[in-house]
Design an enzyme around this catalytic site. Structure first.
Site, short mmCIF file in Angstrom:
data_model
loop_
_atom_site.label_atom_id
_atom_site.label_comp_id
_atom_site.label_asym_id
_atom_site.label_seq_id
_atom_site.Cartn_x
_atom_site.Cartn_y
_atom_site.Cartn_z
N ARG A 242 -8.70 -0.35 16.81
CA ARG A 242 -8.99 0.01 15.42
C ARG A 242 -10.04 -0.99 14.97
NH1 ARG A 242 -4.70 0.47 10.48
NH2 ARG A 242 -5.33 -1.70 10.21
N LYS B 164 0.81 -1.22 0.00
CA LYS B 164 0.00 0.00 0.00
C LYS B 164 0.84 1.27 0.00
CE LYS B 164 -0.71 0.20 5.04
NZ LYS B 164 -1.72 0.28 6.10
#
Length: 371
Positions: free
Chosen positions: A131, A36
């Protein structure tokens, strides 16, 4: 050569990935190479595969599609929960995705059924960083509902730490992931093929002799690309920390005072700030700014200090040296600075490296290892 630019040495990235893959294999752990930070650049993907990663992971389906269009046939994992609006793209291009929401899994099931494809899923477990993740007490019931979805295959469990609150992997929280796997088998007769213990922040724990338990996979990006562990940003022994450098050009170089003058108000990116007078300095301005990178994540050359940055300018104290206009200055980057620079359309990307693998020189290529 164009500036600003990222100079990306593929040989050094290959070395870093190869070392980590080999080291983790000794503990029965496979590596998913995370692409990414480089937006799914096929060059990086191919290097990671050459190093021996078993799959490629990215948080954005557009990056996975980019790699597919480049002819990369490796196993692809979407490492962020899919958006319902993109499930058709996900099942078409990704072999597996991480998930925490039943509504998303139902949408994936419909999309996979539509094209006659089985989509693999990894359920993420919340272990304290707050998260993404299913609460451990909810895993068994969640799995029962997933098992009813056609064209969805549960491959195992995963977790993620350190990215939001900096919670470090340790024997206690990693043991809870292994316990969830055992509970999954006992309650649902599901044998987890993949137990993904986390990301580059897990490396210190593993290398220090952590109790691995059921964990057999890690998702690595930062450690491969920057040669550092994310918890303390310390160099990993034997890895290059300069595989990627950010290069910017000097557009002004003058002797200037350190103290600003006039009525003080807010600057473009911070509140009112009154500089301290320490005399005159050699000041240089680079043609790069906050629109291109994270200035706080730049490691300047010896004798040079980053003083401030606006959207398009970065100001340096160049110490005893007065730089020339047109001269290039090279920086090492942390993950935040790399991510921003790679995403900026104003920063060119220059891939370098030969087919001959470089040997790391500890005196030239990376900072001292952590004690």
């Amino acid at each position: 050569m164009n500036t600003p630019r990222l100079d990306i040495n593929l040989d050094k990235i290959l070395h870093n990935a190869s070392v980590l893959v080999k080291r983790l294999k000794e503990d029965g752990i496979s590596v998913t190479g995370v692409t990414k930070a480089f937006l799914g650049a096929p060059q990086i993907a191919r290097i990671m595969l050459k190093a021996g990663v078993t799959s490629l992971g990215d948080s954005r389906i557009s990056n996975i599609e980019r790699m597919r269009h480049a002819g990369i046939l490796a196993r692809m994992v979407l490492i962020r929960s899919p958006m319902i609006s993109q499930v058709d793209h996900v099942v078409a291009s990704a072999d597996m995705s991480v998930n925490t929401e039943l509504d998303v899994l139902c949408a994936l099931s419909v999309a996979a059924l539509r094209i006659g494809k089985v989509h693999d899923v990894l359920l993420m477990v919340e272990l304290g960083d707050l998260r993404e993740g299913i609460m451990p007490s909810d895993i068994s019931d969640f799995v029962q509902q997933v098992s009813l979805l056609p064209n969805i295959k549960l491959m195992g469990l995963g977790t993620n730490l350190a990215c939001r609150n900096g919670i470090s992997p340790d024997n206690e929280n990693m043991a809870k992931l292994s316990a969830a796997v055992r509970q999954l088998y006992a309650a649902n007769s599901v044998n987890a093929t993949i137990v993904s213990g986390g990301n580059s922040s897990n490396l210190n724990w593993i290398f220090d002799g952590g109790k691995i338990g059921k964990i057999n996979n890690l998702r690595l990006g930062e450690s491969i690309l920057l040669g550092r562990e994310p918890l303390q940003r310390k160099a990993i022994p034997g890895l290059f920390t300069d595989a990627t450098k950010l290069v910017a050009e000097v557009i002004e170089s003058k002797i200037k005072p350190t103290k600003a003058w006039g009525t003080i108000a807010q600057s473009a990116f911070k509140g009112a700030r009154n500089s301290v007078a320490t005399g005159n300095i050699n000041q240089a301005i680079l043609a790069i700014g906050r629109q291109d990178t994270d200035p706080e994540g730049l490691q300047a050359p010896k004798g040079v200090t980053v003083l401030a940055a606006s959207s398009d300018h970065t100001i340096l104290d160049t110490g005893k040296s007065k730089l020339r206009v047109g001269e290039e200055v090279s920086f090492q980057l942390n993950y935040s600075a790399l991510l921003s620079a790679m995403t900026s359309p104003y920063v060119s990307k220059n891939f370098t490296g030969s087919s001959v693998l470089l040997r790391p020189n500890p005196d030239l290529h990376f900072l001292p290892a952590a004690a």
